[in-house]
Design an enzyme around this catalytic site. Structure first.
Site, PDB file in Angstrom:
ATOM      1  N   HIS A 160       3.822  -0.723   3.773  1.00  0.00           N
ATOM      2  CA  HIS A 160       3.117   0.526   3.463  1.00  0.00           C
ATOM      3  C   HIS A 160       4.166   1.605   3.204  1.00  0.00           C
ATOM      4  CE1 HIS A 160      -0.223   3.392   3.551  1.00  0.00           C
ATOM      5  NE2 HIS A 160       0.544   4.188   4.275  1.00  0.00           N
TER       6      HIS A 160
ATOM      7  N   ASP B 147      -2.758  16.173  15.233  1.00  0.00           N
ATOM      8  CA  ASP B 147      -2.175  17.263  16.014  1.00  0.00           C
ATOM      9  C   ASP B 147      -3.055  18.488  15.935  1.00  0.00           C
ATOM     10  OD1 ASP B 147       0.206  15.784  16.618  1.00  0.00           O
ATOM     11  OD2 ASP B 147       0.877  16.177  14.560  1.00  0.00           O
TER      12      ASP B 147
ATOM     13  N   PHE C  36      12.523  15.461  10.437  1.00  0.00           N
ATOM     14  CA  PHE C  36      11.233  14.810  10.615  1.00  0.00           C
ATOM     15  C   PHE C  36      11.347  13.640  11.586  1.00  0.00           C
ATOM     16  CE2 PHE C  36       7.654  12.135   8.788  1.00  0.00           C
ATOM     17  CZ  PHE C  36       6.656  12.902   9.377  1.00  0.00           C
TER      18      PHE C  36
ATOM     19  N   SER D  80       0.860  -1.178   0.000  1.00  0.00           N
ATOM     20  CA  SER D  80       0.000   0.000   0.000  1.00  0.00           C
ATOM     21  C   SER D  80       0.895   1.226   0.000  1.00  0.00           C
ATOM     22  CB  SER D  80      -0.941   0.006   1.212  1.00  0.00           C
ATOM     23  OG  SER D  80      -0.214  -0.118   2.427  1.00  0.00           O
TER      24      SER D  80
END
Length: 290
Positions: free
Chosen positions: A271, A114, A221, A21
């Site tokens: 994924h 968030d 990140f 995916s």
């Protein structure tokens, strides 16, 4: 002289079947939308089980997410919109669910999300398990519900035990499966799955895969989301400086090896966090024989 067969390719081609995916984010510009269409077409050769589309903090990309989802559905793609609940009301979430029901969406990635900058109130939902419960109460078994998992623990979790408890609560609330935050240490995934199984979770837990295209953004990140970059990886990536080709080549080797470990260890799928790019995901899957 007789040709010697490439047995390494044969070995990879006999790997257990694994579902793939992919994840996209909704572009901000018409040019970005055109680029995403090209990326989707290229990645369609992988025949992904579903394609998820992210949803900004507090629903900040709601309309753009909906536009991308609608276009994907028109193309016959099994689209899975992200849906975050923090800062939302039950009525607003019900309205979104109704829109997805009308579109024929059958899969949702349910997240806490968030709070957008400047918003102080959490709204009527505090945790993702409350969103999962609400989706089930509102729509029954219509949606296949994916939730998030954190093999290296959520950065806001006080302890690993607290984070595992939150995950178990999401699964018990009615989630069908989970997708993990990306990671670079296979043991983190396998240990997390073992802990989840010992806590009674039986649903599939699919590892999230982040192809490496650069270092600076990846490091920033990763530090923010709690994904550890092992020291040997970090130092190697740092040593390449601005040599993007070397970073990508190294990243392809590292991520392909990680995926091989995961598939061989029984992961039910992969994924890919594509970042709206196709080349690296395609190359990793080609190397894996997928």
């Amino acid at each position: 002289m007789a040709n010697v067969p490439d047995l390494s390719l044969d070995i990879r081609m006999t790997q257990p079947a694994v579902e793939l995916s992919v994840e996209y984010f909704p572009p901000q510009t018409p040019e970005g939308l055109d680029k995403l269409r090209v990326v989707r077409e290229k990645l369609s050769v992988l025949e992904p089980t579903f394609c998820s589309v992210t949803y900004g903090a507090g629903g900040s990309t709601r309309e753009r997410t909906f536009d991308v989802i609608r276009e994907m559905v028109s193309e016959g793609i099994d689209a899975a919109p992200h849906l975050s609940c923090i800062g939302s009301t039950r009525d607003s979430i019900r309205e979104i669910l109704d829109e997805y029901l009308d579109l024929g969406i059958r899969r949702i990635v349910a997240l806490r999300g968030d709070l957008p900058s400047g918003m102080a109130e959490a709204g009527e939902f505090r945790y993702a398990n409350e969103l999962v419960e609400f989706i089930r109460e509102t729509t029954g078994d219509h949606f296949h519900i994916e939730v998030a998992a954190y093999p290296e623990w959520h950065p806001q979790a006080r302890t690993p035990a607290d984070d595992l408890r939150a995950f178990v609560n999401k699964m018990a609330a009615g989630a069908d499966s989970a997708i993990t935050q990306y990671f670079f240490n296979a043991d983190a995934y396998f240990n997390f799955v073992e802990d989840a199984r010992n806590a009674g979770v039986t649903q599939p837990i699919v590892p999230g895969i982040m192809p490496i295209s650069g270092f600076t953004k990846l490091a920033r990140f990763s530090d923010a989301c709690g994904a550890e970059i092992p020291r040997w990886m970090r130092r190697t990536l740092e040593s390449y400086g601005d040599d993007t080709d070397s970073i990508k080549a190294f990243g392809l080797d590292v991520i392909t090896d990680l995926c091989e470990q995961l598939v061989e260890g029984g992961a039910p799928g992969l994924h890919f966090y594509t970042m709206n790019q196709s080349a690296l995901t395609l190359e990793i899957c080609r190397r894996l024989g997928l």
